[in-house]
Design a protein around this motif. Structure first.
Motif, PDB file in Angstrom:
ATOM      1  N   ASP A   7       5.081  -0.010   8.150  1.00  0.00           N
ATOM      2  CA  ASP A   7       5.892   0.991   7.460  1.00  0.00           C
ATOM      3  C   ASP A   7       7.225   0.353   7.054  1.00  0.00           C
ATOM      4  O   ASP A   7       8.019  -0.067   7.904  1.00  0.00           O
ATOM      5  N   ASP A  60       0.852  -1.190   0.000  1.00  0.00           N
ATOM      6  CA  ASP A  60       0.000   0.000   0.000  1.00  0.00           C
ATOM      7  C   ASP A  60       0.883   1.234   0.000  1.00  0.00           C
ATOM      8  O   ASP A  60       1.718   1.424   0.892  1.00  0.00           O
ATOM      9  N   VAL A  61       0.697   2.090  -1.007  1.00  0.00           N
ATOM     10  CA  VAL A  61       1.419   3.354  -1.093  1.00  0.00           C
ATOM     11  C   VAL A  61       0.394   4.458  -0.867  1.00  0.00           C
ATOM     12  O   VAL A  61      -0.540   4.622  -1.653  1.00  0.00           O
ATOM     13  N   GLU A  62       0.591   5.208   0.221  1.00  0.00           N
ATOM     14  CA  GLU A  62      -0.442   6.123   0.693  1.00  0.00           C
ATOM     15  C   GLU A  62       0.009   7.582   0.597  1.00  0.00           C
ATOM     16  O   GLU A  62       0.810   8.041   1.414  1.00  0.00           O
ATOM     17  N   ALA A  63      -0.479   8.286  -0.404  1.00  0.00           N
ATOM     18  CA  ALA A  63      -0.244   9.729  -0.560  1.00  0.00           C
ATOM     19  C   ALA A  63       1.216  10.103  -0.364  1.00  0.00           C
ATOM     20  O   ALA A  63       1.556  11.038   0.363  1.00  0.00           O
ATOM     21  N   VAL A  64       2.109   9.402  -1.037  1.00  0.00           N
ATOM     22  CA  VAL A  64       3.537   9.585  -0.831  1.00  0.00           C
ATOM     23  C   VAL A  64       4.052  10.806  -1.586  1.00  0.00           C
ATOM     24  O   VAL A  64       3.774  10.989  -2.774  1.00  0.00           O
ATOM     25  N   GLY A  75       3.323  10.870   3.707  1.00  0.00           N
ATOM     26  CA  GLY A  75       2.722   9.610   3.303  1.00  0.00           C
ATOM     27  C   GLY A  75       3.518   8.414   3.799  1.00  0.00           C
ATOM     28  O   GLY A  75       4.542   8.540   4.469  1.00  0.00           O
ATOM     29  N   LYS A  76       3.034   7.214   3.465  1.00  0.00           N
ATOM     30  CA  LYS A  76       3.638   5.973   3.931  1.00  0.00           C
ATOM     31  C   LYS A  76       3.680   4.948   2.818  1.00  0.00           C
ATOM     32  O   LYS A  76       2.811   4.919   1.938  1.00  0.00           O
ATOM     33  N   ASN A  81      -0.499   7.260  -4.907  1.00  0.00           N
ATOM     34  CA  ASN A  81      -1.439   6.372  -4.222  1.00  0.00           C
ATOM     35  C   ASN A  81      -1.693   5.148  -5.076  1.00  0.00           C
ATOM     36  O   ASN A  81      -2.041   5.274  -6.254  1.00  0.00           O
ATOM     37  N   SER A 119      -2.474   0.490  -4.476  1.00  0.00           N
ATOM     38  CA  SER A 119      -2.369  -0.737  -3.681  1.00  0.00           C
ATOM     39  C   SER A 119      -2.135  -1.913  -4.614  1.00  0.00           C
ATOM     40  O   SER A 119      -2.641  -1.932  -5.746  1.00  0.00           O
ATOM     41  N   ARG A 123       3.586   0.942   2.890  1.00  0.00           N
ATOM     42  CA  ARG A 123       3.334  -0.132   3.847  1.00  0.00           C
ATOM     43  C   ARG A 123       3.380  -1.488   3.158  1.00  0.00           C
ATOM     44  O   ARG A 123       2.874  -1.653   2.046  1.00  0.00           O
TER      45      ARG A 123
END
Length: 580
Positions: A401, A338-342, A393-394, A358, A360, A396
């Motif tokens: 993380d 999951d790549v979240e608002a990086v 962002g993260k 963003n 997944s 995961r």
């Protein structure tokens, strides 16, 4: 004139302070031995007095023999104590190194990750401090603490002789102070120039083929000589000052020794010298012993400055790179990404390379990342591996993380083939097995999967063949296959391949596709970054990057249809070799 920044005394880091304090046990033992060595160093004076007092007057040969035996025994004991205290301080220096080398190596490595280049200067600084701990300069400082014994005895002989010794000691202290003021700035600047010259030379050697092929050697040498000549000029300046100080220090010692002898003679003639005429010789000898440690410190001042500079640089390094906190142990990842608002930039920069990424990726699926040059693909790969941190962002993996995941724990379960492949001096097997415990079955399986077999079979030592520094004995395609074998060694759960086919021929391309299909069948999650379209046949999903942002993301056929302007069709069976 302000002092150079490098010589400002920073607040010692907790780690360095604790390690220095941890040497107290060794220093206490050495201090006691230094005390006894100082007392035993009076043997020549005591022997001389006894010979004059007991032997000359009594003409007793047996007394002379016994005094000589006692003196030889005292000399022997003193030399044994000198040897033992040197061994104790050597053990102290080794203990200091052993307790810090892993921490410093880790700090250097992390700085290299942040700055994109490594610098082993801190290891040289650790060596400088280690050698200083057991150096003559430290021994001289310990001896200087007991010079008061000799000074006290000189005062007992006559106060005037004692005050003359004090004046000589103060003069030596002033010489030491002048040595510090005159030699510290050029020595500090010389050290910086030496580091710059060494770094520049190392970079040149790493690019020797480019330098040679394009005739750049003379120009590179000229630039290196700028650093080298600056270092030599500064060292010469510091040596001039140090040489002057050493000469003055020796002059003061000689003057004091002869001055005490003359003053003692005058006091003896006036009948006011305690103990008779022989005491003027004793006072002269002891006065020299008062100054001897200070003179040694002046002679060793270059080592003092170098050790102090090295300590300051290590302190700054350890303060800037704190100990990495170990998180909770986590189970083997299954591979859900999951790549979240990086938002991401190169370490140390605030210029964004990726903005608002963003997406997944379910575990076991294959994502192919495409896009023009400078669109941020390699930066994304580094983020997915936890090599670079995100500004916001993260990233995961199975909800954790990646950047903060303990890499020693996570490493065996992930694989990474960077765009610039780095191999290490060692055997093929060691490189493929990541320099851990070599499982030859896994090594052969990884080698066979990427098509290394035909090459390895031509080598007399097979997988035990050495590949040279940075894989210099291998071709570009062979290096890429070895890097790929290393990435898939042990069938990791999550694998990122950055341009895995950039140096491969047609046979290598086929082997790569076979490798990807096999990994898909084993449910590994794959992220493949490429410019070549033939890899798209194994993709489950495609991510299109442009100017650091997601232009398109989704199932393969939908993305391909959108890019071509045609409606999506049913997924086609990839035209690749069948999995054995």
């Amino acid at each position: 004139m302000s002092r150079p920044a490098a010589m400002n005394f920073p607040v010692p880091s907790k780690e360095l302070r604790e390690e220095v304090l941890g040497l107290k046990f060794y220093l206490r033992k050495t201090l006691w031995m230094s005390f006894f060595c100082s007392v035993l160093s009076l043997t020549p004076s005591i022997y001389m007095l006894d010979v004059y007092d007991r032997v000359i007057n009594s003409r007793d040969g047996l007394t002379l023999l016994m005094l000589t035996i006692l003196a030889v025994g005292a000399y022997l004991l003193m030399e044994i104590l000198e040897w033992v205290r040197a061994e104790v301080m050597q053990k102290a220096s080794i203990r200091f190194d052993e307790n810090l080398n892993q921490r410093i190596f880790d700090a250097i490595f992390r700085v290299g990750l942040q700055q994109g280049r490594g610098n082993a200067q801190a290891l040289s600084d650790l060596r400088v401090i280690r050698e200083f701990v057991s150096s003559a300069a430290v021994m001289a400082v310990l001896d200087a603490l007991f010079s008061v014994i000799f000074l006290f005895i000189v005062f007992l002989i006559h106060p005037l002789l004692g005050w003359a010794s004090v004046m000589g000691a103060l003069a030596q202290v002033l010489v030491t102070y002048r040595t510090e003021k005159k030699t510290q700035p050029p020595l500090t600047a010389s050290n910086r120039a030496a580091i710059a010259a060494q770094t520049y030379a190392g970079n040149t050697l790493r690019n020797a083929q480019v330098v040679e092929s394009m005739g750049m050697l003379n120009s590179i040498h000229a630039k290196w000589m700028v650093h080298q000549q600056e270092m030599l000029r500064l060292q010469a300046e510091a040596s001039d000052h140090a040489g002057w100080s050493a000469a003055v220090s020796k002059f003061i010692q000689n003057i004091l020794s002869s001055g005490l002898l003359g003053l003692g003679c005058w006091l003896s003639l006036s009948g006011s010298l305690n103990g008779g005429g022989g005491m003027m010789i004793v006072a002269s000898i002891l006065g020299g012993k008062v100054l001897s440690p200070l003179m040694q410190i002046v002679a060793q001042w270059k080592n003092v400055v170098n050790a102090r500079d090295a300590y300051a640089r290590l302190n700054n390094l350890l303060s800037a790179v704190p100990v990495r906190e170990m998180g909770m142990p986590l189970p083997r990842p299954k591979g859900k990404l999951d790549v979240e608002a990086v938002v991401a930039a190169a370490p140390g920069s605030q210029v964004s390379i990726l903005r608002g990424i963003n997406f997944s990726l379910p575990a076991g699926e294959t994502l192919v990342v495409v896009g023009p040059s400078a669109s941020g693909k390699t930066t994304l790969a580094r983020l997915l591996m936890g090599v670079w941190p995100a500004l916001a962002g993260k990233v995961r993996l199975d909800g954790a993380d990646v950047f903060h995941w303990n890499k020693e724990e996570l490493g065996p379960h992930i694989g990474y083939l960077p765009q610039g492949i780095e191999l290490f001096d060692g055997t093929l097997a060691e490189n493929i097995a990541r320099f851990g415990e070599v499982d030859m079955d896994k090594v052969r399986a990884a080698g066979a999967l990427v098509g290394l077999d035909s090459f390895v079979n031509t080598l007399s030592e097979g997988y035990e063949s050495r590949i040279g520094v940075d894989g210099s004995f291998l071709s570009g395609g062979q290096r890429q296959r070895v890097g790929l074998a290393r990435a898939i060694y042990g069938t990791p759960s999550f694998i990122v391949l950055d341009e895995p086919n950039s140096s491969l021929d047609e046979m290598g391309e086929k082997a790569l596709l076979q490798t990807l299909l096999t990994l898909k069948s084993l449910k590994s999650t794959l992220v493949v970054i490429t410019h070549r379209t033939n890899v798209l046949s194994v993709a489950d999903r495609i991510l299109v990057l442009r100017d650091g942002a997601v232009q398109m993301y989704g199932p393969r056929d939908e993305v391909l249809a959108a890019l071509s302007g045609k409606p999506a069709t049913a997924p086609a069976t990839p035209n690749v070799p069948a999995v054995a």
